[in-house]
Design an enzyme around this catalytic site. Structure first.
Site, mmCIF file in Angstrom:
data_model
loop_
_atom_site.group_PDB
_atom_site.id
_atom_site.type_symbol
_atom_site.label_atom_id
_atom_site.label_comp_id
_atom_site.label_asym_id
_atom_site.label_seq_id
_atom_site.Cartn_x
_atom_site.Cartn_y
_atom_site.Cartn_z
ATOM 1 N N CYS A 78 0.858 -1.178 0.000
ATOM 2 C CA CYS A 78 0.000 0.000 0.000
ATOM 3 C C CYS A 78 0.893 1.226 0.000
ATOM 4 C CB CYS A 78 -0.920 0.011 1.221
ATOM 5 S SG CYS A 78 -1.913 1.515 1.363
ATOM 6 N N GLY A 79 0.842 2.007 -1.070
ATOM 7 C CA GLY A 79 1.705 3.170 -1.195
ATOM 8 C C GLY A 79 1.427 4.247 -0.171
ATOM 9 N N ASN A 168 1.004 -5.315 -6.813
ATOM 10 C CA ASN A 168 -0.373 -5.786 -6.789
ATOM 11 C C ASN A 168 -1.003 -5.408 -8.135
ATOM 12 O OD1 ASN A 168 -0.387 -3.036 -6.328
ATOM 13 N ND2 ASN A 168 -1.505 -3.126 -4.413
ATOM 14 N N ASN A 201 -7.242 -4.194 -8.398
ATOM 15 C CA ASN A 201 -7.662 -2.816 -8.143
ATOM 16 C C ASN A 201 -8.010 -2.182 -9.483
ATOM 17 O OD1 ASN A 201 -6.646 -2.612 -5.191
ATOM 18 N ND2 ASN A 201 -4.867 -3.320 -6.318
ATOM 19 N N GLU A 219 -10.660 -0.390 -4.790
ATOM 20 C CA GLU A 219 -9.619 -1.297 -4.316
ATOM 21 C C GLU A 219 -10.208 -2.640 -3.921
ATOM 22 O OE1 GLU A 219 -6.332 0.056 -1.963
ATOM 23 O OE2 GLU A 219 -7.192 2.067 -1.856
ATOM 24 N N ARG A 220 -9.525 -3.696 -4.370
ATOM 25 C CA ARG A 220 -9.989 -5.031 -3.995
ATOM 26 C C ARG A 220 -9.861 -5.178 -2.480
ATOM 27 N NH1 ARG A 220 -5.105 -9.158 -5.982
ATOM 28 N NH2 ARG A 220 -3.454 -8.120 -4.832
ATOM 29 N N CYS A 228 -5.147 5.754 -3.425
ATOM 30 C CA CYS A 228 -4.407 4.493 -3.524
ATOM 31 C C CYS A 228 -3.051 4.821 -4.133
ATOM 32 C CB CYS A 228 -5.163 3.489 -4.391
ATOM 33 S SG CYS A 228 -4.259 1.948 -4.677
ATOM 34 N N GLY A 231 -2.014 2.489 -6.894
ATOM 35 C CA GLY A 231 -2.888 2.801 -8.025
ATOM 36 C C GLY A 231 -2.436 4.042 -8.764
#
Length: 300
Positions: A78-79, A168, A201, A219-220, A228, A231
């Site tokens: 997760c960024g 991801n 995502n 987001e999944r 995100c 993302g």
């Protein structure tokens, strides 16, 4: 060693609205992490957040992060979350210096932290590594070696999708305008599309006249979120691949802006803020918990 399950100290933090509950696990780890994440993340009966992030020791880096989404699934990376991890360990004196390494399920990431006048961290630059666009490695089932603006059949008609992994899987769709896009309906539909072996995502992106990219993300494991980080990186990569952006761009999300730079070495650099909201102690509701973390499919 496990923490006392009855009370858990936590810090609520967010990166441009992507909010998580952070738990210091450098000495011990709570039990039954999927259940804990679902319980604490509930915005009505818990603390509220997109999930929980655990900060643990690592033999590969200064610390390790584990992420559990609001639905209990474990995430790879997760960024926005990792920027807050950097702020957390610096501001609390767990790790010294302004450059640290964080072990994630997507590998070790290097963070450069930028303090404010009070010495606390205001923003963080993360080396997110090199993107993956080879379809088999994203992974996505595609007719070509790379999935770049391939038409995908949806309930709203065919949409052109570009697949990128930033640790991801992401599906990026460029649109003329975000107005009227059914982010929730199409996001859920495309997340679950059979072309993704592990779900994905989904980002809907509107290129703006100033060269920036306006984005909404599904987001999944979490649904639509304010932001995100992985993302935003995937969107910048997809925009560059399709000629919509150069090597540096601003991605504008519901929660705020991220600056994304594509380095000559192929690595993606992400810069954005990290903020502490509040701290507290959570009294756990569950009567019993298992003793170890789960072996769940990667999400997020």
């Amino acid at each position: 060693m496990s923490l006392d399950n009855s009370e858990i100290r936590f810090t609520k933090m967010h990166g441009i609205g992507n909010d998580y509950i952070y738990i210091n696990c450098m000495e011990s780890v709570p039990e039954d992490l999927p259940s804990l994440s679902m319980e604490m993340s509930d915005r009505h009966t818990g603390v509220g957040g997109d999930g929980i992030i655990l900060i643990l020791p690592s033999d590969k880096a200064d610390c390790m992060m584990r992420i559990f989404n609001a639905d209990g699934s474990e995430a790879m990376m997760c960024g926005n979350g990792i920027r807050c991890v950097g702020k957390f360990v610096h501001d609390k004196g767990i790790v010294k210096g302004l450059r640290i390494s964080v072990d994630t399920r997507s590998g070790v990431k290097i963070l450069d932290m930028h303090p404010g006048p009070d010495g606390l961290i205001e923003s963080v630059t993360v080396d997110m590594g090199a993107p993956v666009t080879e379809a088999a490695l994203v992974p996505v089932n595609a007719p070509s070696a790379m999935m770049i603006e391939e038409p995908v059949t949806t309930s709203a008609g065919p949409l052109k999708l570009t697949a990128v992994s930033m640790g991801n899987p992401h599906g990026v769709i460029f649109v003329d305008t975000l107005e009227g896009v059914d982010v929730h309906g199409l996001g859920r539909e495309l997340e679950m599309h059979p072309m993704w072996p592990h779900r994905a995502n989904i980002e809907f992106v509107e290129p703006l006249p100033d060269g920036s990219l306006r984005m909404r993300v599904w987001e999944r494991g979490s649904g639509e979120t304010m932001a995100c980080g992985t993302g935003a990186c995937a969107v910048a990569v997809a925009a560059n691949l399709t000629g919509r952006a150069g090597s540096r761009t601003t991605v504008r999300l519901l929660g705020g802006d991220l600056t994304i730079r594509l380095n000559p070495d192929g690595h993606v650099m992400m810069t954005g803020p990290a903020a502490t909201v509040f701290e507290g102690t959570y009294r756990r509701r569950s009567a019993s918990h298992s003793s170890a973390g789960p072996e769940t499919p990667p999400r997020h």
